[in-house]
Design a protein around this motif. Structure first.
Motif, mmCIF file in Angstrom:
data_model
loop_
_atom_site.group_PDB
_atom_site.id
_atom_site.type_symbol
_atom_site.label_atom_id
_atom_site.label_comp_id
_atom_site.label_asym_id
_atom_site.label_seq_id
_atom_site.Cartn_x
_atom_site.Cartn_y
_atom_site.Cartn_z
ATOM 1 N N ARG B 53 -47.594 -20.559 25.915
ATOM 2 C CA ARG B 53 -47.739 -19.843 27.173
ATOM 3 C C ARG B 53 -48.053 -20.852 28.287
ATOM 4 O O ARG B 53 -49.031 -21.591 28.217
ATOM 5 N N ALA B 54 -47.175 -20.893 29.271
ATOM 6 C CA ALA B 54 -47.385 -21.728 30.464
ATOM 7 C C ALA B 54 -47.626 -23.196 30.142
ATOM 8 O O ALA B 54 -48.412 -23.855 30.797
ATOM 9 N N ASP B 55 -46.961 -23.690 29.124
ATOM 10 C CA ASP B 55 -47.041 -25.109 28.792
ATOM 11 C C ASP B 55 -45.640 -25.614 28.450
ATOM 12 O O ASP B 55 -44.831 -24.864 27.910
ATOM 13 N N PRO B 56 -45.365 -26.870 28.722
ATOM 14 C CA PRO B 56 -44.023 -27.380 28.457
ATOM 15 C C PRO B 56 -43.693 -27.394 26.964
ATOM 16 O O PRO B 56 -44.583 -27.584 26.132
ATOM 17 N N PHE B 57 -42.430 -27.191 26.669
ATOM 18 C CA PHE B 57 -41.975 -27.271 25.281
ATOM 19 C C PHE B 57 -40.525 -27.756 25.255
ATOM 20 O O PHE B 57 -39.837 -27.741 26.273
ATOM 21 N N LYS B 105 -35.523 -31.035 26.857
ATOM 22 C CA LYS B 105 -36.941 -31.389 27.008
ATOM 23 C C LYS B 105 -37.472 -30.835 28.324
ATOM 24 O O LYS B 105 -36.788 -30.868 29.342
ATOM 25 N N GLY B 106 -38.707 -30.339 28.266
ATOM 26 C CA GLY B 106 -39.367 -29.911 29.493
ATOM 27 C C GLY B 106 -39.040 -28.507 29.930
ATOM 28 O O GLY B 106 -38.898 -28.242 31.113
ATOM 29 N N MET B 107 -38.933 -27.570 28.972
ATOM 30 C CA MET B 107 -38.833 -26.148 29.330
ATOM 31 C C MET B 107 -40.242 -25.659 29.673
ATOM 32 O O MET B 107 -41.230 -26.163 29.151
ATOM 33 N N LEU B 108 -40.323 -24.674 30.531
ATOM 34 C CA LEU B 108 -41.651 -24.156 30.894
ATOM 35 C C LEU B 108 -41.536 -22.699 31.328
ATOM 36 O O LEU B 108 -40.991 -22.407 32.387
#
Lengths: 434, 137
Positions: B53-57, B105-108
């Motif tokens: 939740r609300a963190d990059p993945f 990389k870097g979905m949010l």
């Protein structure tokens, strides 16, 4: 060999009452094992607050290799309170981030060497935020510290003077060397006193930027290296200023642990306020997570002067700056240019819809950080809730408007409960005042 | 005796079903769907298994063609909240790891609510989209 004889079955008159008894027992068990309405409500409450019992410590900041260095934090603390790091010798970081006011200034907008246009956010818990400042133009604590020192309306200092001040002050120099070792080669003589700083992306060229451009590159590089460590020391210090647990945190733990006494950490009104926050007003669509913020940017439709469209560009103005900032997590002075934060910075979108967006502030210590909103337009929490309750004065933002924003239409009791709950998010332990 | 054994296996099966259901996190296995015109089979999964939740993945993506072979396509991924009228605040950095094999990389996903995750496969001038719904708790 004889087969075993089959067991004798009870006759029909005996079997029917047995079956009926079995069915009866089944329904009795089902009835008594079904949770009551009160139990269901408690389970829902447990589920809703469980997150807050899982709050972790401040994450490691890989962009600043000295983030957890005590010596660096000690230097940062000295600089944080030192007004000599301003052009008029009267403004320190602590002038606006006053420890006695939960690291804010209580003013509508910040007043440093000049007068700004935005409200001073608290530093408490800032280390837990993905983006810093209202528009997120900095993405780490240390990179945030770089701008106010050189911004004209804030401390209006300059890079050369900051470096020379540290070199010429025995206490600061000793603290610097304890953290970072010797100064790098290539610096000007210690008596060099010309003010100079690089031109900021959103500032007009002036004598200071011209003086910076006139410096030989190797000297600028050495200055940048020292300055980056100065701001990293500020980052290390501010990392220690966490938002400590609140009464609500204690309440959440008590609810999860079924601790009846502990659940009295909140008054009835405050506890009802959580329900209003979470279930009625759904404030946690944006003020979500353990820090009560999604860490991202939204436009609430707050009007600009005279009810016109907002004139503060907000996030839209910040993204281009952040993308070229050598002090960002993706920049030259970062210690983790391939990390997750740097990846986010490189991937930032500068869409038109980012115009006027501001960062969702954490609600921890919100009772201590009035006035509210990015421009301090609301003097009290009552004013804030009144705005969300009616959205009176909000301007329509066509199809880009946050669809979650609708007038809440709360009752007077619900508003009072909500405000009582918000005040329960203040840290219980006193905030260190220096 | 046979009844007891059947009952035992029924209970075990029910327990497994209960354990599988009710999770608020996305499934750790690959999510798959056909692209809009049915040319590609698109599969994705979150590195680490969960969408935070609300963190990059980061997201692994695999795209197969109609013959089930890795598709020679370009890939992009994005996500939006249909009810809110906005999407992510970032563009994921797409890395090609091989034919039909990508790492975003870097979905949010920064807000709770319904997200539509869109994976586009482009070959030449033709783009096909596979869509997935995810409810962020």
């Amino acid at each position: 060999m004889m087969l075993p004889s089959s067991p004798k079955r009870p006759n029909l008159f005996l079997r029917i009452p047995l079956v009926l008894c079995g069915v009866g027992i089944f329904f009795l068990i089902a009835q008594y094992s079904r949770p009551s309405e009160e139990q269901v409500a408690h389970m829902r409450l447990q589920k809703s607050v469980k997150l807050f019992t899982e709050r972790k410590g401040v994450a490691v900041d890989r962009t600043n290799r000295w983030a957890q260095d005590e010596n660096a934090a000690a230097l940062g603390e000295l600089i944080f309170h030192d007004a000599r790091f301003s052009s008029n010798g009267e403004v320190s970081c602590a002038t606006c981030h006053d420890p006695a006011r939960a690291f804010t200034d209580g003013a509508k907008v910040a007043v440093g060497v000049g007068t700004g246009t935005r409200n001073t956010p608290t530093v408490l818990g800032a280390a837990r935020q993905r983006w810093q400042t209202w528009d997120g133009r900095a993405d780490t604590l240390w990179s945030q510290a770089a701008e106010p020192m050189e911004a004209g309306v804030e401390m209006n200092f300059d890079r050369v003077s900051a470096v020379q001040l540290v070199r010429n002050d025995p206490t600061l120099l000793a603290a610097y060397e304890a953290a970072f070792g010797e100064m790098p080669l290539g610096l000007p003589p210690v008596e060099f006193a010309e003010r100079a700083r690089p031109l900021r992306l959103d500032a007009a060229a002036d004598d200071l930027s011209a003086a910076w451009d006139a410096l030989v590159p190797s000297r600028r590089e050495a200055m940048d290296a020292v300055f980056s460590r100065i701001v990293k020391s500020l980052g290390a210090f501010q990392r220690t200023l966490d938002a400590k647990p609140s009464r609500f945190d204690h309440y959440a733990k008590a609810i999860v642990d079924r601790d009846i006494e502990g659940a009295k950490s909140l008054s009835e009104s405050e506890a009802r306020g959580w329900i209003v926050f979470h279930e009625v007003a759904k404030c946690d669509q944006c003020h979500s997570g353990t820090e009560f913020t999604d860490g991202e940017f939204h436009n609430l439709g707050l009007p600009g002067a005279d009810g016109r469209l907002p004139d503060d560009r907000g996030r839209h103005g910040a993204i281009p700056k952040l993308k070229v900032d050598p002090f960002s997590s993706a920049g030259l002075f970062s210690d983790d240019v391939d990390g997750k934060q740097a990846t986010l910075v490189r991937g930032l979108k500068s869409d038109p819809e980012t115009w006027g967006q501001m960062r969702t502030p954490s609600l921890r210590n919100v009772g201590r950080t009035a006035p509210y909103m990015h421009d301090g337009r609301f003097a009290s929490l009552e004013d804030v809730i009144q705005f969300y309750d009616t959205l009176e004065g909000a301007i329509a933002l066509d199809h880009h408007r946050e669809a979650v924003l609708r007038p809440l239409g709360l009752s007077a009791t619900q508003k009072a409960d909500l405000i009582a709950f918000l005040r329960s998010l203040d840290s219980v332990e006193p905030i260190a005042a220096k | 005796m046979n009844r007891c054994i059947h009952l035992f296996f029924c209970l075990v099966a029910m327990q497994c079903l209960v354990a599988c259901g009710g999770s608020s996190s996305i499934d750790t296995s690959w999510e798959t769907a056909k692209s809009a015109d049915g040319t590609y089979q698109v599969a994705w999964r979150v590195v680490g298994g969960l969408i935070p939740r609300a963190d990059p993945f980061d997201v692994e993506i695999r795209i197969l063609d109609a013959q089930g072979k890795p598709a020679d396509v370009e890939c992009t991924i994005d996500a939006e909240m249909p009810e809110h009228g906005h999407g992510m605040n970032v563009v994921a950095e797409m890395q090609r790891r091989g034919t039909g094999d990508f790492l975003a990389k870097g979905m949010l996903l920064h807000m709770p609510g319904r997200w539509s995750i869109m994976i586009d496969a482009t070959h030449g001038a033709v783009t096909e989209r596979a869509q997935f719904l995810y409810l962020m708790p």
